[in-house]
Scaffold this active site. Structure first.
Site: not given
Length: 317
Positions: A139-141
């Site tokens: 997942l993106d940050k």
């Protein structure tokens, strides 16, 4: 360095007809380099419809590919750190983690420590011997939500296979700018932006990317969507929503300037200003348990920053 066996299989899509086998496999199994796949073909560790092919063989489309290959796995040198983990599910084969927004998944330049990997290595030291510490997707940050982590090589191989076969169900909640009338599908290839290499974009020579979405709730000036991924490209939902001109609220890379509808309450404006990230949450994860074969479905509630925003918006019927 330790040895493990990688087992992968898939059907070659018809639209790859006429292309070289090594090129096709590099596209289908993008986690592995073309040179590594060529080595496996030359070593007889790749079967095409039950026969041993050559690297330069052309595919027809529809063939069954089976890879059963040895691979060196480096023991992780990342530091184990006693960081908090929100465990949704746990057994000896896998973990399902609820990742908060702001937490980086893998150590990298600028984030050598304090990542999900560092936390996992402390909680389950055996993950040091697995590829990417057992993490099979990311997942993106600034995206919150569910991630599955393999605890054994067998589970890792099976989960990677499930992802490649598109049998892992991943559903997200996304608040977008604009009022959508109905759901739909975005089927547009994604690759590196031709000018800004730090961004992704819909490009003609990109990799296949398919995003399904349906309207969960309409608000004045906004729409809450339930989004289902069929593929898993970098920034896929964010890029696709921006492409159809319904960017995700709070997205600093693809969202553009936030458009506030007339009559928006002060409470809603305050909540929007306090949302320091894209309003995107991986809410539901479904897969087949790699050991028991049973269906495993996990859900994660909206985090506070996202959940507190919605009641402030003007809901529509």
């Amino acid at each position: 360095m330790s040895k493990t066996r990688i087992q992968l299989q898939t059907l070659i899509p018809e639209d790859f007809s006429g292309q070289r086998l090594d090129s096709v496999l590099a596209q289908l199994f993008s986690d592995y380099s073309r040179s590594r796949l060529q080595q496996w073909i030359q070593a007889g560790e790749v079967l095409l419809d039950g026969r041993t092919p050559r690297v330069r063989d052309k595919v027809l489309g529809g063939e069954q590919v089976l890879i059963d290959a040895a691979q060196d796995v480096a023991v992780s040198e990342d530091v184990a750190q006693p960081l908090p983990l929100d465990l949704i599910y746990e057994d000896e084969h896998l973990l399902v983690i609820h990742k908060p927004a702001g937490l980086v998944v893998h150590p990298a330049v600028g984030h050598p420590q304090g990542t999900l990997v560092n936390a996992l290595l402390h909680y389950a030291p055996e993950l040091a011997s697995l590829p990417r510490a057992g993490i099979v997707h990311r997942l993106d940050k600034e995206t919150s939500g569910l991630l599955v982590v393999a605890r054994t090589l067998r589970a890792h191989t099976d989960l990677v296979r499930q992802l490649q076969a598109r049998s892992v169900s991943r559903e997200y909640l996304a608040l977008v700018q604009g009022e959508m009338i109905s759901g739909g599908t975005v089927d547009e290839p994604i690759g590196r932006h031709p000018v800004d290499r730090k961004r992704m974009a819909v490009v003609a020579n990109g990799r296949e990317a398919i995003t399904h979405y349906r309207v969960e709730q309409r608000y004045s000036g906004f729409t809450l969507l339930r989004v289902k991924l069929e593929t898993g490209r970098t920034h896929q939902i964010r890029v696709h929503m921006a492409h159809i001109r319904y960017p995700i609220v709070g997205d600093p890379t693809y969202g553009g300037r936030l458009r506030l509808p007339a009559g928006l309450s002060e409470a809603a404006i305050t909540q929007l200003q306090q949302l320091r990230r894209q309003a995107l949450h991986a809410a539901r994860l479904g897969l087949v348990h790699p050991e028991t074969g049973e269906a495993l479905v996990c859900e994660a509630p909206l985090p506070d920053d996202f959940a507190q925003l919605l009641p402030c918006l003007d809901a529509k019927e």
